[in-house]
Structure formats: structure tokens, C-alpha cells
Design an enzyme around this catalytic site. Structure first.
Site, short mmCIF file in Angstrom:
data_model
loop_
_atom_site.label_atom_id
_atom_site.label_comp_id
_atom_site.label_asym_id
_atom_site.label_seq_id
_atom_site.Cartn_x
_atom_site.Cartn_y
_atom_site.Cartn_z
N ARG A 55 0.88 -1.17 0.00
CA ARG A 55 0.00 0.00 0.00
C ARG A 55 0.91 1.22 0.00
O ARG A 55 1.60 1.49 0.99
CB ARG A 55 -0.90 -0.03 1.24
CG ARG A 55 -1.94 1.09 1.31
CD ARG A 55 -2.76 0.91 2.58
NE ARG A 55 -3.75 1.95 2.78
CZ ARG A 55 -5.02 1.88 2.39
NH1 ARG A 55 -5.46 0.81 1.76
NH2 ARG A 55 -5.86 2.86 2.64
N HIS A 83 -7.15 1.33 -6.98
CA HIS A 83 -7.44 0.55 -5.76
C HIS A 83 -8.23 -0.69 -6.17
O HIS A 83 -9.40 -0.85 -5.82
CB HIS A 83 -8.24 1.42 -4.80
CG HIS A 83 -8.25 0.94 -3.38
ND1 HIS A 83 -7.62 -0.21 -2.98
CD2 HIS A 83 -8.83 1.48 -2.26
CE1 HIS A 83 -7.80 -0.37 -1.69
NE2 HIS A 83 -8.53 0.64 -1.22
N GLN A 106 -10.26 -3.00 -3.53
CA GLN A 106 -11.51 -2.43 -3.05
C GLN A 106 -12.65 -2.72 -4.01
O GLN A 106 -13.77 -3.03 -3.59
CB GLN A 106 -11.35 -0.92 -2.88
CG GLN A 106 -12.62 -0.18 -2.48
CD GLN A 106 -13.08 -0.55 -1.09
OE1 GLN A 106 -12.32 -0.44 -0.13
NE2 GLN A 106 -14.33 -1.00 -0.95
N ASP A 133 -16.76 8.90 -2.05
CA ASP A 133 -15.52 8.66 -1.33
C ASP A 133 -15.09 9.99 -0.73
O ASP A 133 -15.57 11.07 -1.12
CB ASP A 133 -14.44 8.11 -2.28
CG ASP A 133 -13.22 7.57 -1.54
OD1 ASP A 133 -13.27 7.46 -0.29
OD2 ASP A 133 -12.22 7.27 -2.20
N CYS A 168 -16.12 3.41 0.36
CA CYS A 168 -15.05 2.48 0.75
C CYS A 168 -14.52 2.75 2.15
O CYS A 168 -13.80 1.90 2.68
CB CYS A 168 -13.92 2.53 -0.29
SG CYS A 168 -13.01 4.09 -0.32
N ARG A 187 -14.23 -6.87 2.05
CA ARG A 187 -12.80 -6.76 1.76
C ARG A 187 -12.08 -8.05 2.13
O ARG A 187 -11.19 -8.51 1.38
CB ARG A 187 -12.18 -5.58 2.54
CG ARG A 187 -12.60 -4.19 2.08
CD ARG A 187 -12.13 -3.86 0.68
NE ARG A 187 -10.70 -4.01 0.50
CZ ARG A 187 -9.79 -3.09 0.84
NH1 ARG A 187 -10.17 -1.94 1.37
NH2 ARG A 187 -8.51 -3.30 0.62
#
Length: 307
Positions: free
Chosen positions: A107, A134, A137, A225, A264, A292
Site C-alpha cells: 500500500r 485501488h 476495493q 468517497d 469504501c 474486503r
């Protein structure tokens, strides 16, 4: 070598297979303690190295639990406590970790770093988030949408807010899974047009509009988001530009009656979404967050050639 840096590394058929695998494995664990290993323990003996250059809650815990439930184990590394944070190159880090672990999840910030990691690693590399995309996700998001009874082909997804990494991956998924995305965002905050062009080439209808109501009109899914991503200043000018794109009850009223709201997380309640929506009956954010874990398990299995 199967790296998972973007959704297109796997392709639509593999993503569909991951979703089906996640649904089956999730159902098989119903009522079990979280720490119990899956009955078949398909990754027994495997080690996952997780490298974090950005803060994380869901990605860190879900990948840690994913490899454990699959029978393996993990080691967590923060850049500030490893030589990467003192100038050791990404390439050298990749070579070293390849001798210790069976896969690497990273990450980080610049997407070029995850590409360099994959270029020099002798094991699969998974993108746990970069500034560009991402993908993990979005596998979880697609799983959540399917679980809630909506077919992906022809789905109408509305996005309100910043054209960030999550949106780039949603757009990429649209081209692979044959659904449409209507993007409502202010000028200057569009997504990466490379993803838009690729999705359109794949047959998806990707619409950019400055009118948030047009974006949300008759949508099956509404997605938001945070407007201020990790590492960005809490800029008042950006917040003012984004405020017309807030997802509130009035905005959700323009979507279909059975539309889902997704985010998310983490959320800035009162900015990109109101309390009434995020805690309301159309919100599926907690299912999305749990998924997830189930999505990461299937991504890991795909990387090891089990899917």
C-alpha cells in the site's frame, strides 16, 4: 507470475470467478469464529509480506485475516520501520522480500513504486492501494453489489465527488464487467482519462457531467468517497467545489428506489455524505467493508493460480 496491480491484470472472467469463489467461501464459513482456518486451508504454509507506506485499517486487517483463514500467515512491515524508509530501493526490497515470503502486498503512494516492486519480485505482488488505483476495493464492491441481488452487466453506477484512485478502478471494472458509470464531479477533478478511454473501448458507457443530479438519475448504485485523500491538505477551495456533489437524502431521491449507497471508508460524515444516508436503509457500507476480507482471499487464490 500473476501480479494484481490493476483489475485488467486479471480480466473480466477472472474477476467473475473471484466473486463466485468469495461468495462460496463466505457461505461455507457462516457462523464460524473469524480466526478459524477454512476447511481446505488452500494456502497452508504460505507467507504474505505486507508493506505499508500509508495508514490502513481495512486493507491491513482484511489481508491479514484473509491469509490466516486460507491457512497461511503474514508479516506486517511499515516503511518507517524498515530500510525502505531509509533509502533502500524498491527493487532491492522486492528481491529481499521474495526470499522470505510467497507474495507481497503493498500500500503505497506512486503507482510506479508498485510496478517497480512487481518488476523485481520473484513472487506475486498485489496492489493494496496506490494514488492511481485501488483494485482490491473494487473486487469487494462488485461482490457486495452481486450479493445484494444486482447483476453487473448493464448496471448503472453513479459516482459523485473527486476523480480519484477508487473511481479509476470502478471505471476500469466497468469496461471489464460491462456496466456503465456516470461521473458527477467539478471541473478539474476528472478521473484519469486512460481508464475512461479503456472502459469505453471495452463497451462501457462512461459519462462525465458537472450536474450531480444527472449523474444520479435512476442509478442502481451511488458511490462516494472522501474528498480529501491521504496526504492531501484539507483544502477549503476543494471542499467548496465538491459540496454540490454531497450525497444526501435529496440526492439519493434521484436514484432508483432500490439503489444502494456505497463508500469504501473512512468517511467524513457531513462532507461527501450525510449521516442520514450513510446510516440509512440504502447504505451497504458495512457489508462492503466486511467483503474486503472475502475478496482478498479470492485475490490471493487467483495470484497463486488456484482460481
Amino acid at each position: 507470475m500473476r501480479h494484481f496491480l490493476n483489475l485488467s491484470d486479471a480480466g473480466g472472467n477472472a474477476i467473475a470467478a473471484m466473486i463466485n469463489d468469495a461468495i462460496d467461501r463466505k457461505a461455507a464459513r457462516h457462523g464460524w469464529p473469524r480466526g478459524k482456518v477454512d476447511a481446505d486451508a488452500p494456502l497452508a504454509g504460505h507467507m504474505l509480506a505486507m508493506v505499508f507506506e500509508k495508514n490502513s485499517t481495512r486493507t491491513r486487517v482484511s489481508f491479514d485475516m484473509a491469509i490466516r483463514q486460507l491457512g497461511g500467515t503474514s508479516v506486517v512491515l511499515n516503511s518507517t520501520s524498515m530500510q525502505l524508509g531509509r533509502g533502500e530501493s524498491v527493487a532491492d526490497t522486492a528481491r529481499v522480500l521474495s526470499g522470505y515470503a510467497d507474495a507481497i502486498m503493498s500500500r503505497t503512494d506512486e503507482h510506479a513504486k508498485i510496478e517497480e516492486l512487481a518488476a523485481h519480485a520473484a513472487v506475486p505482488v498485489i496492489n493494496g492501494l496506490t494514488d492511481l488505483s485501488h483494485p482490491c476495493q473494487i473486487v469487494a464492491d462488485l461482490l457486495t453489489i452481486v450479493e445484494h441481488g444486482k447483476a453487473l452487466p448493464g448496471l448503472e453506477v453513479a459516482w459523485l465527488g473527486d476523480g480519484n484512485n477508487v473511481l479509476n478502478s470502478i471505471v476500469e471494472a466497468a469496461g471489464l464487467m460491462k456496466f456503465n458509470v456516470r461521473i458527477g464531479c467539478p471541473e478539474g477533478y476528472d478521473p484519469d482519462m486512460r481508464f475512461v478511454d479503456a472502459a469505453r473501448a471495452g463497451g462501457a458507457n462512461i459519462t462525465l457531467t458537472r450536474d450531480p443530479v444527472k449523474a444520479v438519475q435512476d442509478a442502481d448504485v451511488v458511490v462516494a468517497d472522501t474528498w480529501i485523500s491521504m496526504g492531501q491538505d484539507h483544502a477549503e477551495a476543494k471542499l467548496q467545489a465538491m459540496m454540490p456533489y454531497q450525497v444526501n437524502e435529496a440526492m439519493m431521491g434521484h436514484a432508483k428506489d432500490d439503489a444502494l449507497f456505497m463508500h469504501c471508508l473512512p468517511a467524513h460524515r457531513g462532507e461527501e455524505v450525510t449521516e442520514a444516508v450513510i446510516d440509512g436503509p440504502q447504505s451497504v457500507i458495512w457489508d462492503e467493508a466486511e467483503n474486503r476480507l472475502h475478496a482478498q482471499k479470492s485475490i490471493l487464490r487467483w495470484c497463486f493460480g488456484q482460481i
